[in-house]
Design an enzyme around this catalytic site. Structure first.
Site, mmCIF file in Angstrom:
data_model
loop_
_atom_site.group_PDB
_atom_site.id
_atom_site.type_symbol
_atom_site.label_atom_id
_atom_site.label_comp_id
_atom_site.label_asym_id
_atom_site.label_seq_id
_atom_site.Cartn_x
_atom_site.Cartn_y
_atom_site.Cartn_z
ATOM 1 N N LYS A 1 18.619 51.391 -47.425
ATOM 2 C CA LYS A 1 17.711 50.238 -47.346
ATOM 3 C C LYS A 1 16.894 50.165 -46.069
ATOM 4 O O LYS A 1 17.333 50.545 -44.999
ATOM 5 C CB LYS A 1 18.514 48.935 -47.495
ATOM 6 C CG LYS A 1 18.987 48.731 -48.906
ATOM 7 C CD LYS A 1 19.351 47.302 -49.163
ATOM 8 C CE LYS A 1 18.121 46.426 -49.220
ATOM 9 N NZ LYS A 1 18.484 45.008 -49.289
ATOM 10 N N GLU B 1 9.798 38.821 -43.135
ATOM 11 C CA GLU B 1 10.626 37.716 -43.619
ATOM 12 C C GLU B 1 10.750 36.632 -42.553
ATOM 13 O O GLU B 1 10.753 35.440 -42.860
ATOM 14 C CB GLU B 1 12.000 38.232 -44.040
ATOM 15 C CG GLU B 1 11.923 39.097 -45.297
ATOM 16 C CD GLU B 1 13.213 39.877 -45.548
ATOM 17 O OE1 GLU B 1 14.294 39.262 -45.523
ATOM 18 O OE2 GLU B 1 13.139 41.104 -45.731
ATOM 19 N N SER C 1 20.039 48.265 -43.539
ATOM 20 C CA SER C 1 21.143 47.391 -43.923
ATOM 21 C C SER C 1 22.398 47.885 -43.233
ATOM 22 O O SER C 1 22.575 49.082 -43.001
ATOM 23 C CB SER C 1 21.318 47.459 -45.438
ATOM 24 O OG SER C 1 22.635 47.096 -45.789
ATOM 25 N N HIS D 1 -1.709 35.154 -60.545
ATOM 26 C CA HIS D 1 -0.390 34.875 -61.148
ATOM 27 C C HIS D 1 0.562 36.047 -60.946
ATOM 28 O O HIS D 1 1.469 36.254 -61.744
ATOM 29 C CB HIS D 1 -0.512 34.549 -62.641
ATOM 30 C CG HIS D 1 -1.564 33.520 -62.956
ATOM 31 N ND1 HIS D 1 -1.298 32.178 -63.038
ATOM 32 C CD2 HIS D 1 -2.904 33.648 -63.157
ATOM 33 C CE1 HIS D 1 -2.427 31.524 -63.300
ATOM 34 N NE2 HIS D 1 -3.418 32.388 -63.370
#
Ligand SMILES: *[C@@H]1O[C@H](CO)[C@@H](O)[C@H](O)[C@H]1NC(C)=O
Length: 465
Positions: free
Chosen positions: A290, A297, A284, A163
Protein backbone atom coordinates in the site's frame (compact mmCIF):
# COMPACT_ATOMS: atom_id res chain seq x y z
CA UNK A 1 -12.43 31.24 62.31
CA UNK A 2 -12.94 30.04 58.85
CA UNK A 3 -15.78 32.47 58.20
CA UNK A 4 -13.37 35.40 58.76
CA UNK A 5 -10.71 33.98 56.43
CA UNK A 6 -13.21 33.31 53.69
CA UNK A 7 -15.68 36.16 53.81
CA UNK A 8 -16.90 35.65 50.26
CA UNK A 9 -17.47 31.92 50.43
CA UNK A 10 -21.10 31.33 51.21
CA UNK A 11 -21.86 27.89 49.85
CA UNK A 12 -18.62 25.93 50.07
CA UNK A 13 -17.00 24.22 47.12
CA UNK A 14 -13.38 24.16 46.05
CA UNK A 15 -12.88 27.95 45.98
CA UNK A 16 -10.93 28.84 49.14
CA UNK A 17 -8.68 31.88 48.63
CA UNK A 18 -9.28 35.48 47.68
CA UNK A 19 -8.81 34.49 44.07
CA UNK A 20 -9.37 31.18 42.39
CA UNK A 21 -6.07 30.02 40.88
CA UNK A 22 -7.91 28.27 38.09
CA UNK A 23 -9.57 31.61 37.27
CA UNK A 24 -6.14 33.09 36.53
CA UNK A 25 -5.50 30.35 33.99
CA UNK A 26 -9.01 30.51 32.63
CA UNK A 27 -8.75 34.27 32.18
CA UNK A 28 -5.20 34.48 30.85
CA UNK A 29 -4.48 34.84 27.16
CA UNK A 30 -0.68 35.22 27.24
CA UNK A 31 -0.04 31.57 26.29
CA UNK A 32 -1.47 32.32 22.85
CA UNK A 33 -1.62 36.08 22.40
CA UNK A 34 2.14 36.39 22.76
CA UNK A 35 2.16 35.50 19.08
CA UNK A 36 1.23 39.18 18.66
CA UNK A 37 4.16 40.56 20.67
CA UNK A 38 5.60 42.42 17.70
CA UNK A 39 2.28 44.04 16.77
CA UNK A 40 1.79 45.05 20.40
CA UNK A 41 5.21 46.71 20.64
CA UNK A 42 4.71 48.50 17.32
CA UNK A 43 1.30 49.72 18.48
CA UNK A 44 2.80 51.14 21.67
CA UNK A 45 5.67 52.74 19.79
CA UNK A 46 3.36 54.69 17.52
CA UNK A 47 0.83 55.38 20.27
CA UNK A 48 3.50 57.04 22.41
CA UNK A 49 4.54 59.14 19.43
CA UNK A 50 0.91 60.28 19.33
CA UNK A 51 1.06 61.11 23.05
CA UNK A 52 4.27 63.05 22.47
CA UNK A 53 2.57 65.00 19.69
CA UNK A 54 -0.13 66.25 22.10
CA UNK A 55 2.40 67.02 24.82
CA UNK A 56 1.65 64.18 27.22
CA UNK A 57 5.11 62.61 26.86
CA UNK A 58 8.39 64.50 26.46
CA UNK A 59 10.89 63.80 23.70
CA UNK A 60 13.29 62.32 26.28
CA UNK A 61 10.61 60.04 27.70
CA UNK A 62 9.67 58.99 24.18
CA UNK A 63 13.20 57.98 23.31
CA UNK A 64 13.48 56.02 26.58
CA UNK A 65 10.22 54.26 25.77
CA UNK A 66 11.41 53.42 22.28
CA UNK A 67 14.69 52.11 23.65
CA UNK A 68 12.82 49.90 26.13
CA UNK A 69 10.44 48.60 23.47
CA UNK A 70 13.40 47.58 21.30
CA UNK A 71 14.96 45.66 24.18
CA UNK A 72 11.70 43.81 24.72
CA UNK A 73 11.36 43.06 21.00
CA UNK A 74 14.81 41.49 21.00
CA UNK A 75 13.99 39.45 24.09
CA UNK A 76 10.86 37.99 22.49
CA UNK A 77 12.64 37.36 19.20
CA UNK A 78 15.47 35.53 20.95
CA UNK A 79 13.06 33.54 23.10
CA UNK A 80 14.49 35.20 26.19
CA UNK A 81 11.47 37.09 27.44
CA UNK A 82 10.72 35.95 30.99
CA UNK A 83 7.00 35.66 31.68
CA UNK A 84 5.95 36.41 35.26
CA UNK A 85 2.90 35.59 37.32
CA UNK A 86 0.44 38.41 36.79
CA UNK A 87 1.24 38.72 33.07
CA UNK A 88 -2.34 38.09 32.01
CA UNK A 89 -1.86 38.94 28.41
CA UNK A 90 0.71 40.26 25.96
CA UNK A 91 -0.20 43.87 26.75
CA UNK A 92 0.38 43.61 30.52
CA UNK A 93 3.50 41.49 29.99
CA UNK A 94 5.09 44.06 27.69
CA UNK A 95 4.13 46.99 29.89
CA UNK A 96 5.41 45.29 33.03
CA UNK A 97 8.71 44.57 31.32
CA UNK A 98 8.95 48.12 29.99
CA UNK A 99 8.65 49.39 33.57
CA UNK A 100 11.53 47.14 34.65
CA UNK A 101 13.75 48.49 31.87
CA UNK A 102 12.99 52.23 31.87
CA UNK A 103 11.28 52.71 35.25
CA UNK A 104 7.56 52.86 35.95
CA UNK A 105 7.69 56.67 36.29
CA UNK A 106 7.95 56.70 32.49
CA UNK A 107 6.34 53.40 31.47
CA UNK A 108 3.31 54.39 33.55
CA UNK A 109 2.53 57.03 30.94
CA UNK A 110 2.30 54.84 27.84
CA UNK A 111 -1.26 53.74 28.51
CA UNK A 112 -2.60 57.30 28.94
CA UNK A 113 -5.94 57.51 27.15
CA UNK A 114 -5.52 54.03 25.73
CA UNK A 115 -7.49 50.99 26.76
CA UNK A 116 -6.75 47.35 26.33
CA UNK A 117 -9.87 47.39 24.18
CA UNK A 118 -8.46 49.58 21.43
CA UNK A 119 -5.00 48.13 22.01
CA UNK A 120 -6.01 44.52 21.41
CA UNK A 121 -8.12 45.43 18.38
CA UNK A 122 -5.09 47.25 16.94
CA UNK A 123 -2.71 44.37 17.65
CA UNK A 124 -5.08 41.87 16.07
CA UNK A 125 -5.46 43.92 12.90
CA UNK A 126 -1.71 44.34 12.51
CA UNK A 127 -1.18 40.64 13.10
CA UNK A 128 -3.94 39.52 10.72
CA UNK A 129 -2.76 41.96 8.08
CA UNK A 130 0.70 40.43 8.13
CA UNK A 131 -0.60 36.88 7.99
CA UNK A 132 -2.87 37.73 5.06
CA UNK A 133 0.13 39.25 3.28
CA UNK A 134 1.99 35.95 3.63
CA UNK A 135 -1.03 34.01 2.42
CA UNK A 136 -1.34 36.21 -0.67
CA UNK A 137 2.21 35.23 -1.52
CA UNK A 138 1.71 31.51 -0.88
CA UNK A 139 -1.62 31.26 -2.72
CA UNK A 140 -0.18 33.20 -5.69
CA UNK A 141 2.76 30.79 -5.79
CA UNK A 142 0.40 27.82 -5.60
CA UNK A 143 -1.58 29.09 -8.60
CA UNK A 144 1.63 29.61 -10.57
CA UNK A 145 2.77 26.06 -9.89
CA UNK A 146 -0.58 24.67 -11.08
CA UNK A 147 -0.49 26.87 -14.19
CA UNK A 148 3.06 25.83 -15.07
CA UNK A 149 2.19 22.18 -14.70
CA UNK A 150 -0.93 22.59 -16.84
CA UNK A 151 1.02 24.31 -19.61
CA UNK A 152 3.56 21.50 -19.67
CA UNK A 153 0.93 18.76 -19.74
CA UNK A 154 -1.48 20.51 -22.09
CA UNK A 155 -1.68 17.55 -24.49
CA UNK A 156 -2.91 14.97 -22.00
CA UNK A 157 -6.58 13.98 -22.24
CA UNK A 158 -8.72 12.41 -19.55
CA UNK A 159 -12.40 11.84 -18.83
CA UNK A 160 -14.30 14.77 -17.37
CA UNK A 161 -16.86 13.70 -14.78
CA UNK A 162 -20.27 14.74 -13.55
CA UNK A 163 -21.86 12.69 -10.73
CA UNK A 164 -18.49 10.90 -10.78
CA UNK A 165 -19.63 9.27 -14.04
CA UNK A 166 -17.60 9.62 -17.22
CA UNK A 167 -19.12 12.53 -19.10
CA UNK A 168 -16.98 14.09 -21.83
CA UNK A 169 -13.29 14.08 -22.69
CA UNK A 170 -11.34 17.04 -21.35
CA UNK A 171 -7.71 18.04 -21.05
CA UNK A 172 -5.95 17.24 -17.77
CA UNK A 173 -4.76 20.85 -18.00
CA UNK A 174 -8.40 21.95 -18.08
CA UNK A 175 -8.96 20.15 -14.77
CA UNK A 176 -5.87 21.87 -13.35
CA UNK A 177 -7.08 25.19 -14.69
CA UNK A 178 -10.42 24.70 -12.92
CA UNK A 179 -8.71 24.58 -9.54
CA UNK A 180 -6.31 27.34 -10.48
CA UNK A 181 -9.42 29.43 -11.21
CA UNK A 182 -10.86 28.71 -7.74
CA UNK A 183 -7.55 29.54 -6.10
CA UNK A 184 -7.18 32.72 -8.15
CA UNK A 185 -10.58 33.85 -6.89
CA UNK A 186 -9.36 33.05 -3.37
CA UNK A 187 -6.29 35.15 -4.05
CA UNK A 188 -8.42 38.11 -5.15
CA UNK A 189 -10.81 37.70 -2.25
CA UNK A 190 -7.87 37.73 0.12
CA UNK A 191 -6.78 41.09 -1.20
CA UNK A 192 -10.26 42.51 -0.70
CA UNK A 193 -10.24 41.33 2.92
CA UNK A 194 -6.81 42.85 3.46
CA UNK A 195 -8.25 46.26 2.65
CA UNK A 196 -11.05 45.88 5.21
CA UNK A 197 -8.69 44.60 7.91
CA UNK A 198 -6.35 47.51 7.41
CA UNK A 199 -8.30 50.17 9.33
CA UNK A 200 -7.19 51.66 12.62
CA UNK A 201 -9.07 51.27 15.90
CA UNK A 202 -6.30 52.97 17.87
CA UNK A 203 -7.26 56.07 19.85
CA UNK A 204 -10.83 54.88 20.46
CA UNK A 205 -10.11 54.42 24.19
CA UNK A 206 -12.16 51.91 26.15
CA UNK A 207 -15.23 52.71 24.05
CA UNK A 208 -16.21 56.35 24.23
CA UNK A 209 -13.24 57.96 22.49
CA UNK A 210 -9.96 59.60 23.40
CA UNK A 211 -10.08 62.22 26.17
CA UNK A 212 -6.91 64.11 25.19
CA UNK A 213 -7.64 64.73 21.52
CA UNK A 214 -5.07 62.32 20.13
CA UNK A 215 -4.56 62.53 16.38
CA UNK A 216 -6.03 59.25 15.19
CA UNK A 217 -5.04 59.91 11.59
CA UNK A 218 -1.45 60.27 12.71
CA UNK A 219 -1.64 56.95 14.62
CA UNK A 220 -3.19 55.23 11.62
CA UNK A 221 -0.51 56.50 9.27
CA UNK A 222 2.29 55.56 11.64
CA UNK A 223 0.95 52.02 11.81
CA UNK A 224 0.45 51.70 8.07
CA UNK A 225 -3.35 51.58 8.24
CA UNK A 226 -5.31 52.88 5.26
CA UNK A 227 -7.94 54.63 7.33
CA UNK A 228 -9.40 55.22 10.79
CA UNK A 229 -12.48 53.35 12.01
CA UNK A 230 -15.01 56.15 12.24
CA UNK A 231 -16.88 55.15 15.40
CA UNK A 232 -15.07 54.44 18.66
CA UNK A 233 -17.68 51.93 19.83
CA UNK A 234 -17.27 50.00 16.57
CA UNK A 235 -13.50 50.32 16.75
CA UNK A 236 -13.26 48.36 20.01
CA UNK A 237 -16.04 45.87 19.38
CA UNK A 238 -15.71 44.97 15.72
CA UNK A 239 -14.47 41.45 15.06
CA UNK A 240 -15.92 41.16 11.57
CA UNK A 241 -12.38 41.11 10.23
CA UNK A 242 -11.72 37.99 12.29
CA UNK A 243 -14.91 36.33 11.06
CA UNK A 244 -14.17 37.30 7.48
CA UNK A 245 -10.63 35.98 7.70
CA UNK A 246 -11.88 32.65 9.07
CA UNK A 247 -14.55 32.57 6.39
CA UNK A 248 -11.85 33.04 3.80
CA UNK A 249 -9.88 30.24 5.42
CA UNK A 250 -12.97 28.01 5.37
CA UNK A 251 -13.80 28.65 1.74
CA UNK A 252 -10.20 28.15 0.71
CA UNK A 253 -10.05 24.87 2.65
CA UNK A 254 -13.26 23.79 0.97
CA UNK A 255 -11.54 24.22 -2.39
CA UNK A 256 -8.45 22.45 -1.09
CA UNK A 257 -10.61 19.62 0.19
CA UNK A 258 -12.39 19.06 -3.13
CA UNK A 259 -9.09 19.29 -5.00
CA UNK A 260 -7.67 16.65 -2.63
CA UNK A 261 -10.69 14.42 -2.97
CA UNK A 262 -10.37 14.39 -6.77
CA UNK A 263 -6.71 13.50 -6.49
CA UNK A 264 -7.38 10.78 -3.91
CA UNK A 265 -9.88 9.20 -6.32
CA UNK A 266 -7.47 9.58 -9.25
CA UNK A 267 -4.71 7.91 -7.22
CA UNK A 268 -6.65 4.71 -6.57
CA UNK A 269 -5.66 1.58 -8.49
CA UNK A 270 -9.12 1.65 -10.10
CA UNK A 271 -8.30 5.01 -11.72
CA UNK A 272 -4.51 5.08 -11.63
CA UNK A 273 -4.39 8.56 -13.18
CA UNK A 274 -1.87 9.97 -10.73
CA UNK A 275 0.68 8.87 -8.19
CA UNK A 276 1.66 11.03 -5.22
CA UNK A 277 5.36 11.38 -4.62
CA UNK A 278 6.85 9.53 -1.66
CA UNK A 279 7.31 12.78 0.24
CA UNK A 280 3.53 13.07 0.55
CA UNK A 281 2.49 9.45 0.98
CA UNK A 282 3.16 6.68 3.44
CA UNK A 283 3.11 2.94 3.35
CA UNK A 284 0.81 0.87 5.49
CA UNK A 285 2.25 -0.55 8.71
CA UNK A 286 0.70 -3.89 7.83
CA UNK A 287 0.14 -4.18 4.09
CA UNK A 288 3.42 -3.86 2.20
CA UNK A 289 1.80 -3.14 -1.16
CA UNK A 290 0.00 0.00 0.00
CA UNK A 291 0.81 3.61 -0.64
CA UNK A 292 -1.60 5.95 1.06
CA UNK A 293 -2.17 9.56 -0.02
CA UNK A 294 -1.78 10.87 3.53
CA UNK A 295 -1.09 14.46 2.58
CA UNK A 296 -4.27 14.66 0.51
CA UNK A 297 -6.33 13.05 3.25
CA UNK A 298 -4.97 15.49 5.80
CA UNK A 299 -5.76 18.41 3.52
CA UNK A 300 -9.30 17.11 3.20
CA UNK A 301 -9.61 16.41 6.92
CA UNK A 302 -8.23 19.70 8.13
CA UNK A 303 -10.96 21.58 6.28
CA UNK A 304 -13.34 20.43 9.02
CA UNK A 305 -11.20 21.92 11.74
CA UNK A 306 -11.09 25.30 9.98
CA UNK A 307 -14.88 25.34 9.44
CA UNK A 308 -15.17 24.59 13.18
CA UNK A 309 -13.07 27.64 14.03
CA UNK A 310 -15.39 29.88 12.06
CA UNK A 311 -18.65 28.47 13.35
CA UNK A 312 -17.37 28.25 16.93
CA UNK A 313 -16.39 31.90 17.00
CA UNK A 314 -19.65 33.01 15.40
CA UNK A 315 -21.43 31.20 18.26
CA UNK A 316 -19.20 32.94 20.79
CA UNK A 317 -20.11 36.42 19.62
CA UNK A 318 -23.62 36.08 18.31
CA UNK A 319 -25.42 37.45 21.37
CA UNK A 320 -22.88 39.60 23.16
CA UNK A 321 -24.07 43.08 23.94
CA UNK A 322 -22.12 46.06 22.65
CA UNK A 323 -19.26 46.92 23.01
CA UNK A 324 -16.26 45.00 24.39
CA UNK A 325 -17.00 41.84 26.34
CA UNK A 326 -14.55 39.22 27.51
CA UNK A 327 -16.19 36.66 25.18
CA UNK A 328 -14.26 38.38 22.42
CA UNK A 329 -11.02 36.97 23.78
CA UNK A 330 -12.25 33.72 22.21
CA UNK A 331 -11.34 35.20 18.83
CA UNK A 332 -7.64 34.40 19.06
CA UNK A 333 -7.26 30.66 19.38
CA UNK A 334 -9.59 29.72 16.52
CA UNK A 335 -8.17 32.49 14.33
CA UNK A 336 -4.55 31.56 14.96
CA UNK A 337 -5.32 27.91 14.46
CA UNK A 338 -7.19 28.56 11.21
CA UNK A 339 -4.39 30.76 9.86
CA UNK A 340 -1.69 28.25 10.77
CA UNK A 341 -3.69 25.37 9.28
CA UNK A 342 -4.29 27.24 6.04
CA UNK A 343 -0.69 28.35 5.74
CA UNK A 344 0.56 24.79 6.16
CA UNK A 345 -2.15 23.45 3.87
CA UNK A 346 -1.33 25.72 0.95
CA UNK A 347 2.35 24.84 1.23
CA UNK A 348 1.63 21.11 1.38
CA UNK A 349 -0.82 21.33 -1.52
CA UNK A 350 1.82 23.17 -3.55
CA UNK A 351 4.29 20.41 -2.78
CA UNK A 352 1.81 17.69 -3.72
CA UNK A 353 0.86 19.19 -7.08
CA UNK A 354 4.42 20.00 -8.06
CA UNK A 355 5.69 16.48 -7.37
CA UNK A 356 2.91 14.07 -8.29
CA UNK A 357 3.29 11.96 -11.41
CA UNK A 358 0.53 11.48 -13.92
CA UNK A 359 -0.12 8.33 -15.89
CA UNK A 360 -1.07 9.62 -19.33
CA UNK A 361 -1.80 6.14 -20.69
CA UNK A 362 -4.26 5.35 -17.88
CA UNK A 363 -6.01 8.68 -18.29
CA UNK A 364 -6.43 8.18 -22.01
CA UNK A 365 -7.39 4.53 -21.66
CA UNK A 366 -10.29 5.65 -19.48
CA UNK A 367 -11.81 7.53 -22.39
CA UNK A 368 -14.65 5.55 -23.94
CA UNK A 369 -16.57 6.03 -27.16
CA UNK A 370 -19.90 6.52 -25.38
CA UNK A 371 -18.41 9.79 -24.07
CA UNK A 372 -18.70 11.03 -27.65
CA UNK A 373 -22.49 10.52 -27.80
CA UNK A 374 -22.96 14.28 -27.40
CA UNK A 375 -20.53 14.85 -30.26
CA UNK A 376 -22.64 12.49 -32.37
CA UNK A 377 -25.70 14.60 -31.59
CA UNK A 378 -23.72 17.76 -32.42
CA UNK A 379 -22.78 16.18 -35.77
CA UNK A 380 -26.43 16.12 -36.83
CA UNK A 381 -26.98 19.61 -35.44
CA UNK A 382 -24.33 20.77 -37.88
CA UNK A 383 -26.46 19.17 -40.60
CA UNK A 384 -29.43 21.29 -39.54
CA UNK A 385 -31.27 18.84 -37.26
CA UNK A 386 -32.72 20.42 -34.05
CA UNK A 387 -30.70 19.42 -30.96
CA UNK A 388 -33.69 17.90 -29.11
CA UNK A 389 -34.06 15.50 -32.02
CA UNK A 390 -30.36 14.75 -32.39
CA UNK A 391 -30.10 14.02 -28.66
CA UNK A 392 -32.76 11.34 -29.11
CA UNK A 393 -31.13 9.91 -32.26
CA UNK A 394 -27.75 9.71 -30.58
CA UNK A 395 -29.38 7.88 -27.68
CA UNK A 396 -30.73 5.33 -30.13
CA UNK A 397 -27.24 4.78 -31.52
CA UNK A 398 -25.91 4.15 -28.00
CA UNK A 399 -28.71 1.67 -27.38
CA UNK A 400 -28.13 -0.10 -30.69
CA UNK A 401 -24.43 -0.53 -29.95
CA UNK A 402 -25.26 -1.90 -26.50
CA UNK A 403 -27.86 -4.31 -27.85
CA UNK A 404 -25.39 -5.65 -30.38
CA UNK A 405 -22.75 -5.89 -27.66
CA UNK A 406 -20.36 -3.71 -29.62
CA UNK A 407 -17.40 -2.18 -27.82
CA UNK A 408 -18.69 1.31 -28.64
CA UNK A 409 -20.89 3.45 -30.87
CA UNK A 410 -17.99 3.86 -33.28
CA UNK A 411 -18.37 0.17 -34.18
CA UNK A 412 -21.77 0.69 -35.80
CA UNK A 413 -21.58 0.47 -39.58
CA UNK A 414 -22.68 3.33 -41.81
CA UNK A 415 -25.71 1.23 -42.79
CA UNK A 416 -26.65 0.79 -39.16
CA UNK A 417 -26.29 4.54 -38.55
CA UNK A 418 -28.42 5.25 -41.58
CA UNK A 419 -30.93 2.68 -40.41
CA UNK A 420 -31.41 4.89 -37.35
CA UNK A 421 -31.35 8.18 -39.27
CA UNK A 422 -30.72 8.59 -42.96
CA UNK A 423 -29.02 11.94 -42.47
CA UNK A 424 -25.86 10.18 -41.19
CA UNK A 425 -23.12 10.30 -43.84
CA UNK A 426 -19.70 8.81 -44.49
CA UNK A 427 -18.08 11.54 -42.41
CA UNK A 428 -19.73 10.30 -39.20
CA UNK A 429 -16.55 8.27 -38.61
CA UNK A 430 -14.67 11.52 -38.01
CA UNK A 431 -16.65 12.02 -34.82
CA UNK A 432 -14.91 9.17 -33.04
CA UNK A 433 -11.74 10.97 -32.17
CA UNK A 434 -11.21 12.27 -28.62
CA UNK A 435 -8.70 14.91 -29.61
CA UNK A 436 -11.09 16.28 -32.22
CA UNK A 437 -13.92 16.31 -29.67
CA UNK A 438 -11.83 18.30 -27.22
CA UNK A 439 -10.65 20.70 -29.91
CA UNK A 440 -14.23 21.50 -30.96
CA UNK A 441 -14.84 23.05 -27.52
CA UNK A 442 -12.88 26.18 -28.25
CA UNK A 443 -15.18 28.90 -26.93
CA UNK A 444 -13.87 30.88 -23.94
CA UNK A 445 -13.42 28.59 -20.92
CA UNK A 446 -13.59 25.38 -22.98
CA UNK A 447 -11.28 22.41 -23.12
CA UNK A 448 -9.69 23.05 -26.56
CA UNK A 449 -5.96 23.62 -26.36
CA UNK A 450 -6.10 27.28 -27.27
CA UNK A 451 -8.97 27.93 -24.84
CA UNK A 452 -7.14 26.26 -21.95
CA UNK A 453 -3.88 28.04 -22.72
CA UNK A 454 -5.77 31.35 -22.72
CA UNK A 455 -7.24 30.53 -19.30
CA UNK A 456 -3.82 29.70 -17.92
CA UNK A 457 -2.30 32.90 -19.24
CA UNK A 458 -5.11 34.91 -17.74
CA UNK A 459 -4.76 33.25 -14.34
CA UNK A 460 -1.00 33.77 -14.23
CA UNK A 461 -1.54 37.46 -15.02
CA UNK A 462 -4.08 37.83 -12.22
CA UNK A 463 -1.85 36.41 -9.50
CA UNK A 464 1.07 38.46 -10.73
CA UNK A 465 -0.67 41.70 -9.78
C1 LIG B 1 -8.69 38.82 33.59
O1 LIG B 1 -7.79 39.39 32.67
C2 LIG B 1 -8.00 40.76 32.43
C3 LIG B 1 -7.05 41.14 31.36
O2 LIG B 1 -7.42 40.56 30.13
C4 LIG B 1 -7.79 41.53 33.72
O3 LIG B 1 -8.02 42.90 33.51
C5 LIG B 1 -8.73 41.01 34.79
O4 LIG B 1 -8.39 41.61 36.03
C6 LIG B 1 -8.61 39.52 34.94
N1 LIG B 1 -9.70 39.05 35.78
C7 LIG B 1 -9.56 38.14 36.72
C8 LIG B 1 -10.80 37.84 37.51
O5 LIG B 1 -8.49 37.59 36.96
Amino acid sequence: MSSEKQPTKLWGGRFTGATDPLMDLYNASLPYDKAMYDADLTGTKVYTEGLNKIGLITAEELSEIHRGLEVIRKEWAAGEFVEKPGDEDIHTANERRLGEIIGTHISGKVHTGRSRNDQVATDMRIYVREKLGELVKFVGEFVKVIVTRAEQEIDVLMPGYTHLQRAQPIRWAHWLSMYATYFTEDFKRLKQIQARVNQSPLGAGALAGHPYGIDREFLAQGLGFDSVIGNSLTAVSDRDFVVETMFWCSLFMNHISRFSEDLIIYSTAEFGFIQCSDAYSTGSSLMPQKKNPDALELLRGKAGRVFGSLSGFLMSIKSIPSTYNKDMQEDKEPLFDALRTVEHSVLIATGVISTLKINKEKMEAALTMDMLATDLADYLVRKGVPFRETHHISGECVRAAEEQKLSGIDQLTLEQFQGIDKRFGEDVKDIFDFEASVERRDAIGGTAKKAVLAQLKNLAAQVNQ
